[in-house]
Design a protein around this motif. Structure first.
Motif: not given
Ligand SMILES: Cc1ncc(COP(=O)(O)O)c(C=O)c1O
Length: 386
Positions: A260-263, A311-313, A347-351, A355-359
């Motif tokens: 994936x190229x999208x962050x 989210x990540x801070x 980079x730290x939470x993969x897409x 997707x899994x979390x959101x199903x």
């Protein structure tokens, strides 16, 4: 861009994905990049990167999208997958758009138009999805004859679309058979581009010998939909189904390495102390521990809501307590500065984890990240530019 919420699209990754696809599946002549819906919400500007990577045809949904693409690239052939009203024939010709012809009645109207220019068309065949296309061989044969007699129409391509992977179901094979039946009275070998498959087909099946094109959507954007086999039992089950229904040969796992190229990022807009038992946001969500509430400049209008869970801070998880149209309220016991960068995914939470979390699948996630989130384009050499 004044709001610190943005998506970063890595152009190098997109280019590398195409190269990798072509290296792994080199036997097609036409690699048709599907850039509908603003290039799956990556931003239509990326088309030239895709072309640099090796895409040699593009496909879009509508005439509006086709015209946008034409502004960016003057030469690449563009196929419009939806039916375009013939009221806009002048725009089709001016912008050199390849049109989909999906019925005899539409073709008859097209033939009767008073035009001097050559119009390039692809026939759509309904091999079973019941969405668009010729579904009867007699109609397609008549259409083929009409084209042969026409001076202004150039039949460059013919295509269909698959509903399933065909790994554990009969529909892929059924659709291939239907396609061959519907096209049996026309000379497929005389049509320059024959394209049936999409990303899922690419990774699940060998190239059909009468096809020389493949339409690439989600795989270009970094998602390899090949079937992952988790256990011997699962493999046995698939093999049993394939044997029982005499399914054609499928590829299960492959070595295709696309990324994936999208962050997606945002920022801390505000911080406040919170005590255990106090409430936060719409619906008055009670906080179970004392700590800090951070207000983040991203909300469900941008496509990010409570369902993302956190989210990540500073790479640390902060739980989403409440969502609003434009803001998220997140909790942490750690103290962070206002203005800190927030990673939604990257980079730290993969897409993939999101997707899994959101199903949901990647198509829906990209679509969900709204157009009000600016897209920033990155590549090794140049940051933020085209
Ligand atoms: C006709 C057609 N072809 C190809 C695609 C690309 O599909 P994928 O992203 O699964 O490769 C689509 C996607 O919507 C489509 O409608």
């Amino acid at each position: 861009m004044y709001r610190p919420t943005y998506a970063v699209i890595n152009k190098d990754i997109l280019k590398e994905n195409i190269k990798e696809i072509k290296k792994t599946y080199p036997s097609y002549e036409y690699y048709i990049g599907v850039v509908k819906n603003d290039a799956y919400h990556h931003g239509i500007k990326i088309v030239n990167e895709l072309i640099k990577g090796g895409i040699n045809y593009l496909a879009v949904s509508s005439l509006d999208e086709a015209i946008l693409v034409r502004k960016i690239n003057k030469n690449i052939p563009i196929l419009c997958l939806e039916v375009i009203s013939l009221d806009y024939l002048d725009l089709i010709i001016k912008n050199k758009i390849t049109i989909t012809v999906e019925s005899l009645s539409y073709l008859k109207k097209l033939v009767n138009q008073d035009v001097n220019d050559l119009i390039t068309i692809h026939f759509a065949v309904d091999s079973g999805m019941h969405r668009l296309g010729f579904s009867k061989e007699e109609e397609l044969t008549k259409a083929y004859m009409l084209i042969k007699e026409s001076k202004n129409l150039y039949l460059e391509g013919i295509y269909s679309h698959f509903a399933t992977s065909g790994i554990q179901d009969i529909y892929y094979d059924y659709q291939v058979k239907r396609f061959l039946k519907i096209t049996k009275n026309i000379y497929l070998e005389d049509i320059p581009i024959v394209h049936l498959g999409r990303s899922l087909t690419l990774v699940s099946h060998e190239k059909l010998n009468f096809c020389n094109g493949i339409r690439l959507g989600i795989v270009m954007y970094g998602f390899n939909q090949s079937r992952k086999i988790n256990s011997k039992y699962q493999l046995l089950k698939i093999k049993r189904i394939q044997k029982k229904y005499h399914l054609s040969k499928t590829t299960l796992e492959n070595n295709l390495k696309v990324k994936p190229s999208f962050a997606l990022y945002s920022s801390v807009m505000s911080r406040r102390k919170i005590k255990k038992g106090e409430f936060v946001g719409y619906g008055a969500n009670i906080v179970n521990e004392s700590g800090y509430i951070y207000t983040i400049c991203i909300g469900y209008a941008d496509g990010v809501d409570k369902n993302f869970k956190y989210v990540l801070i500073n790479k640390q998880k902060c739980l989403i307590i409440a969502d609003c149209m434009d803001m998220l309220l997140v909790f942490s016991q750690n103290k962070y500065e206002v203005g800190s960068k927030v990673e939604i995914f990257g980079e730290n939470r993969s897409i993939f984890e999101v997707l899994k979390t959101l199903n949901i699948n990647a198509y829906h996630l990209f679509n969900q990240i709204s157009n009000r989130v600016p897209r920033i384009y990155e590549s090794k050499g140049d940051k933020n530019g085209f």
